[in-house]
Enzyme design. Structure first.
Site, short mmCIF file in Angstrom:
data_model
loop_
_atom_site.label_atom_id
_atom_site.label_comp_id
_atom_site.label_asym_id
_atom_site.label_seq_id
_atom_site.Cartn_x
_atom_site.Cartn_y
_atom_site.Cartn_z
N GLN A 154 0.83 -1.18 0.05
CA GLN A 154 0.29 0.10 -0.16
C GLN A 154 0.88 1.13 0.05
O GLN A 154 1.50 1.46 1.01
CB GLN A 154 -0.92 -0.10 1.28
CG GLN A 154 -1.83 1.03 1.43
CD GLN A 154 -2.68 1.62 0.27
OE1 GLN A 154 -3.11 0.83 -0.42
NE2 GLN A 154 -2.54 3.03 0.09
N GLN A 156 0.56 4.51 -1.23
CA GLN A 156 -0.37 5.83 -0.96
C GLN A 156 -0.32 5.95 0.53
O GLN A 156 -0.74 5.11 1.31
CB GLN A 156 -1.74 6.00 -1.45
CG GLN A 156 -2.20 7.32 -1.62
CD GLN A 156 -3.49 7.47 -1.98
OE1 GLN A 156 -4.61 6.54 -2.03
NE2 GLN A 156 -3.90 8.55 -2.83
N GLY A 283 -10.68 0.66 2.18
CA GLY A 283 -11.63 0.07 1.41
C GLY A 283 -11.10 -0.58 -0.05
O GLY A 283 -11.34 -1.65 -0.18
N GLY A 284 -10.43 0.55 -0.65
CA GLY A 284 -9.74 0.09 -1.91
C GLY A 284 -8.53 0.95 -2.16
O GLY A 284 -8.67 1.87 -1.69
N MET A 285 -7.92 0.50 -2.95
CA MET A 285 -6.68 1.31 -3.55
C MET A 285 -6.70 1.16 -5.06
O MET A 285 -6.67 0.05 -5.53
CB MET A 285 -5.51 0.90 -2.85
CG MET A 285 -4.28 1.70 -3.31
SD MET A 285 -4.44 3.41 -2.76
CE MET A 285 -3.62 4.21 -4.23
N GLU A 286 -6.77 2.37 -5.59
CA GLU A 286 -6.76 2.36 -7.17
C GLU A 286 -5.77 2.04 -7.92
O GLU A 286 -5.42 2.92 -8.80
CB GLU A 286 -7.60 3.92 -7.40
CG GLU A 286 -6.41 5.16 -7.04
CD GLU A 286 -6.58 5.43 -5.65
OE1 GLU A 286 -7.04 4.84 -4.96
OE2 GLU A 286 -6.16 6.77 -5.58
N ASN A 287 -4.86 1.01 -7.52
CA ASN A 287 -3.74 0.86 -8.30
C ASN A 287 -4.12 0.66 -9.99
O ASN A 287 -5.12 -0.12 -10.19
CB ASN A 287 -3.08 -0.36 -7.68
CG ASN A 287 -2.55 -0.16 -6.07
OD1 ASN A 287 -2.08 1.05 -5.86
ND2 ASN A 287 -2.89 -0.83 -5.43
N HIS A 310 -15.95 3.65 -7.18
CA HIS A 310 -14.79 4.52 -6.70
C HIS A 310 -13.46 4.33 -7.20
O HIS A 310 -12.91 5.32 -7.83
CB HIS A 310 -14.98 4.62 -5.06
CG HIS A 310 -13.88 5.52 -4.51
ND1 HIS A 310 -14.48 6.80 -4.12
CD2 HIS A 310 -12.75 5.65 -4.20
CE1 HIS A 310 -13.26 7.58 -3.64
NE2 HIS A 310 -12.44 6.88 -3.88
N GLU A 311 -13.10 3.13 -6.86
CA GLU A 311 -11.86 2.89 -7.64
C GLU A 311 -11.45 3.06 -9.02
O GLU A 311 -10.58 3.51 -9.28
CB GLU A 311 -11.33 1.54 -6.82
CG GLU A 311 -11.41 1.13 -5.26
CD GLU A 311 -10.68 2.53 -4.62
OE1 GLU A 311 -9.78 3.15 -4.94
OE2 GLU A 311 -11.26 2.59 -3.44
N HIS A 314 -11.18 6.43 -10.32
CA HIS A 314 -9.97 7.04 -9.83
C HIS A 314 -9.22 6.84 -11.27
O HIS A 314 -8.25 7.51 -11.30
CB HIS A 314 -9.19 6.42 -8.74
CG HIS A 314 -9.47 6.98 -7.65
ND1 HIS A 314 -9.21 8.23 -7.44
CD2 HIS A 314 -9.60 6.41 -6.32
CE1 HIS A 314 -9.22 8.46 -6.18
NE2 HIS A 314 -9.68 7.49 -5.38
N GLU A 333 -9.82 12.63 -4.66
CA GLU A 333 -10.96 11.87 -3.89
C GLU A 333 -12.35 12.58 -4.10
O GLU A 333 -13.34 12.06 -3.96
CB GLU A 333 -10.32 11.79 -2.41
CG GLU A 333 -8.92 11.11 -1.85
CD GLU A 333 -9.28 9.71 -2.70
OE1 GLU A 333 -10.27 9.25 -3.02
OE2 GLU A 333 -8.28 8.88 -2.52
N ASP A 392 -1.30 10.93 5.30
CA ASP A 392 -2.43 10.00 5.53
C ASP A 392 -3.61 10.71 6.77
O ASP A 392 -4.66 10.38 6.69
CB ASP A 392 -1.90 8.75 6.40
CG ASP A 392 -1.34 7.92 5.28
OD1 ASP A 392 -1.38 7.90 4.16
OD2 ASP A 392 -0.81 6.65 5.91
N TYR A 400 -12.89 13.56 0.44
CA TYR A 400 -13.91 12.81 -0.17
C TYR A 400 -15.23 13.69 -0.38
O TYR A 400 -15.69 13.89 -1.36
CB TYR A 400 -14.04 11.66 0.55
CG TYR A 400 -12.96 10.62 0.37
CD1 TYR A 400 -12.74 9.84 -0.48
CD2 TYR A 400 -11.89 10.89 1.41
CE1 TYR A 400 -11.69 8.93 -0.39
CE2 TYR A 400 -10.87 9.82 1.40
CZ TYR A 400 -10.57 8.73 0.48
OH TYR A 400 -9.65 8.17 0.36
N ARG A 574 -9.81 -3.34 8.39
CA ARG A 574 -10.07 -2.18 7.84
C ARG A 574 -10.21 -0.86 8.54
O ARG A 574 -11.12 -1.13 9.58
CB ARG A 574 -11.34 -2.32 6.90
CG ARG A 574 -11.76 -1.30 6.00
CD ARG A 574 -12.79 -1.63 5.04
NE ARG A 574 -13.40 -0.70 4.22
CZ ARG A 574 -14.47 -0.49 3.62
NH1 ARG A 574 -15.33 -1.52 3.79
NH2 ARG A 574 -15.04 0.46 3.11
N LYS A 576 -11.73 2.04 8.65
CA LYS A 576 -12.91 2.71 8.72
C LYS A 576 -13.84 1.70 9.88
O LYS A 576 -14.77 2.42 10.23
CB LYS A 576 -13.65 2.78 7.52
CG LYS A 576 -15.01 3.20 7.52
CD LYS A 576 -15.41 3.08 5.86
CE LYS A 576 -17.08 3.07 6.09
NZ LYS A 576 -17.54 2.95 4.75
ZN LIG Z 1 -10.20 7.18 -3.43
#
Ligand SMILES: [Zn+2]
Length: 621
Positions: A154, A156, A283-287, A310-311, A314, A333, A392, A400, A574, A576
């Site tokens: 990860q 970011q 939740g997710g990472m937009e790699n 969402h991802e 991105h 975001e 972070d 967002y 997670r 959140k």
């Molecule tokens: Zn995002």
């Protein structure tokens, strides 16, 4: 990334960044003198030692000929050799600077008086630390299948430097290729071209021909199977998860087509999803080309698939047009949250979209209240000052949901057609570039606000960008479906209707969240028991509903939910979903004891940055 509710948690203490040449934008690297254009990685994943070992060849362009010191970002790396790749490779002198808690250590490399050319290649042989902040090494027991270990990255916001020495700033874009060596029974996946038919043999090669910022470098290694969804889309996951994941995300191809219709072509080739173990803190990472996703999004009824929307979005806002610094994170975001809601609206209708908007607003309001209470109201600005802060910290609901409200405000004032045209032009104009808030505002003024008949003033924009909290001019979402939920909740709270007589037929996950998130803070355990008997919330498998229920259970001291709480916190990492449960627990003395006992079991599962935040939190209770 997908939203997080960390806020109660944000460390307010300001950590002073030590003086080093040009520390700006959370990087030590001297980007005005040198620009990396390509990275070539050769790394071996050593699961026994939990280290990546190998080297990176950085292709670097010299921008300032007189500068002879190249500085890169690192964190907890062991550097073995640095050398100039030339006809006769020459070792270079290097020095790792003092470690900063947020930024890591600068790697200063002394270059020779004469370089092979304006562009040169530096090889750095290195290995990572088992505690690399951007890598999560999991034992077989911590995976879904329990048979094989798992590794995922990860990067970011500024964690790429913990597994690759490089210029770790979104101002720099580079292409990459990689040769990854793993145990033969495992498969490696990267944010690059992935061969979906790759034979498992422990030897994998990747090419990423599109220039990306360092925070999009990504690697996942595990017992992975692949299942196609559409011609350009599919899922990588552990064999025990792959079928459920492919069913849950079967709309991905239509999401992609929808997004292309709205905002122009998808420019990345394939779009696949890698399902990570439940320890993933986001939740997710937009790699690019392969979104990394939490398995907690697999609800069984597609109710949480907005994370994928969402991802995927991105791929336009973030990966194509990238925030140039972390103070401008809302450009990634907020835009993406707006795009996400448009995809949800197109695929699942305006009611569902309105519910997501309202839940987002409520979450934003909670974050704003938390920040304000802690004396950190400046973090409720779209343009916060992050000097001396971990970027972070800025991934609250502010970039967002406040960012989403800003784009929604533009839509309300301009009309949807005009906004869409503007966004398409923006994505085209800045494609494969990094932009900051001032760049965006200048572009907005020039291309939109200066047109005749536009009902948005400079003062409006300034209020959005500089103001704290939610501006008066915001257009707040409203949901009829939620109004009906509120009526039912009130009828039960007033004692007029028994739980089993409430009109809840056909309620979605979002409606249950609206019901549970807005129960009174002083609700009693006896009243929760009534709800539990009717709706079995303690046994809920939907990760979001369980989260909201457990938060209420902690507040009300509803002890029937304690075993479920422990099980939840020791299987999901997670942020959140777990962070505010700990925050709620430690509000009472008994709760602190229980929280510490649970955390002792859960900590090995949690990703390094989350564990560090929780360690800090436990020091202060
Ligand atoms: Zn995002």
């Amino acid at each position: 990334m997908t939203l997080i509710r960390l806020l109660a948690a944000v460390a307010i203490a300001v950590i002073v960044v030590p003086a080093h040449a040009a520390v700006e934008g959370h990087t030590f690297s001297n980007t005005r003198a040198f620009r990396t254009t390509h990275a070539s990685l050769d790394l071996t994943a050593d699961f026994t030692q939990q280290r990546l070992k190998g080297y990176v060849d950085l292709t670097i362009e010299q921008l300032a000929p007189e500068v002879r010191q190249l500085t890169l970002d690192t964190r907890d790396l062991t550097i073995h050799i640095v050398r100039l790749q030339a006809a006769t490779p020459a070792p270079l002198e290097f020095k790792l600077g003092k470690r900063d808690a947020i930024l890591g250590s600068p790697l200063d490399i002394t270059l020779p008086a004469t370089l092979p050319g304006k562009t040169f290649v530096v090889r750095i042989a290195y290995e990572t630390s088992p505690n690399a902040s951007g890598l999560q090494w999991l034992t077989p027991a911590q995976t879904a299948g329990k048979q094989q270990p798992y590794l995922y990255s990860q990067s970011q916001a500024i964690h790429a430097r913990s597994w690759i020495p490089l210029q770790d700033t979104p101002q720099i874009r580079l292409t990459y290729d990689a040769h990854i060596h793993t145990p033969p029974q495992l498969l490696a996946v990267m944010s690059a071209g992935n061969d979906v038919n790759a034979k498992r043999n422990g030897d994998y090669r990747f090419e990423m021909p599109q220039a990306i910022p360092s925070y999009l470098f990504a690697l996942g290694i595990g017992d992975l199977a692949f299942k196609p969804i559409g011609p350009r889309t599919g899922v990588f996951a552990e064999p025990v998860t792959v079928d459920a994941a492919a069913r849950e995300f079967s709309d991905v191809e239509s999401m992609l087509t929808t997004c292309e219709k709205l905002f122009g072509p998808y420019r990345w080739g394939r779009y696949d999803v890698l399902i990570l173990p439940p320890s993933f803190m986001w939740g997710g990472m937009e790699n690019p080309r392969v979104t990394f996703l939490t398995p907690t999004a697999i609800a069984g009824d597609k109710s949480l698939v907005s994370i994928i929307a969402h991802e995927l979005a991105h791929s336009w806002s973030g990966n194509l047009v990238t925030n140039g610094n972390w103070e401008s994170a809302w450009l990634n975001e907020g835009m993406t949250t707006y795009l996400e809601r448009r995809i949800v609206e197109a695929l699942y209708g305006t009611d569902r979209r309105a519910m997501d908007d309202v839940l987002g607003l409520q979450s934003l309001q909670r974050d704003i209240a938390d920040f304000t209470e802690k004396g950190a109201a400046q973090l409720t600005r779209l343009t916060p000052n992050l000097d001396g802060r971990d970027p972070d910290d800025n991934f609250s609901d502010v970039p967002y949901e406040k960012g989403r409200l800003f784009v929604g405000f533009l839509e309300a004032r301009l009309g949807r057609a005009k906004l869409d045209e503007f966004l398409r032009g923006y994505f085209d104009h800045f494609s494969f570039q990094s932009v900051t808030t001032p760049d965006f505002v200048a572009y907005l003024q020039k291309n939109l606000l200066s047109q005749p008949g536009i009902n948005v003033s400079q003062a409006d924009i300034q209020e959005w960008m500089e103001g704290t909290g939610i501006p008066q001019i915001a257009v707040l979402p409203q949901s009829d479906a939620f109004d009906r939920v509120d009526v039912q909740r009130q009828a039960w709270l007033d004692g007029n209707t028994a739980p089993n007589k409430l009109q809840v037929q056909g309620w979605t996950t979002q409606q249950w969240l609206q019901f549970l998130d807005n129960l009174p803070a002083d609700i009693s355990a006896a009243r929760l028991a009534e709800l539990d008997a009717a709706f079995h919330f303690t046994a809920a498998t939907n990760s979001e509903i369980a989260h909201s229920w457990l938060k209420n259970a902690i507040r009300a001291q509803y002890i029937a939910a304690w075993p479920r709480l422990e099980q939840y916190l020791t299987t999901i990492g997670r942020r959140k979903l777990v962070r505010d449960l700990y925050d709620e627990l430690v509000k009472t003395r008994d709760g602190v004891v229980r929280a510490k006992a649970i955390y002792a079991k859960a900590r090995p599962l949690y990703q390094v940055p989350l564990a560090q935040q929780l360690d800090e939190m436990f020091k202060s209770v």
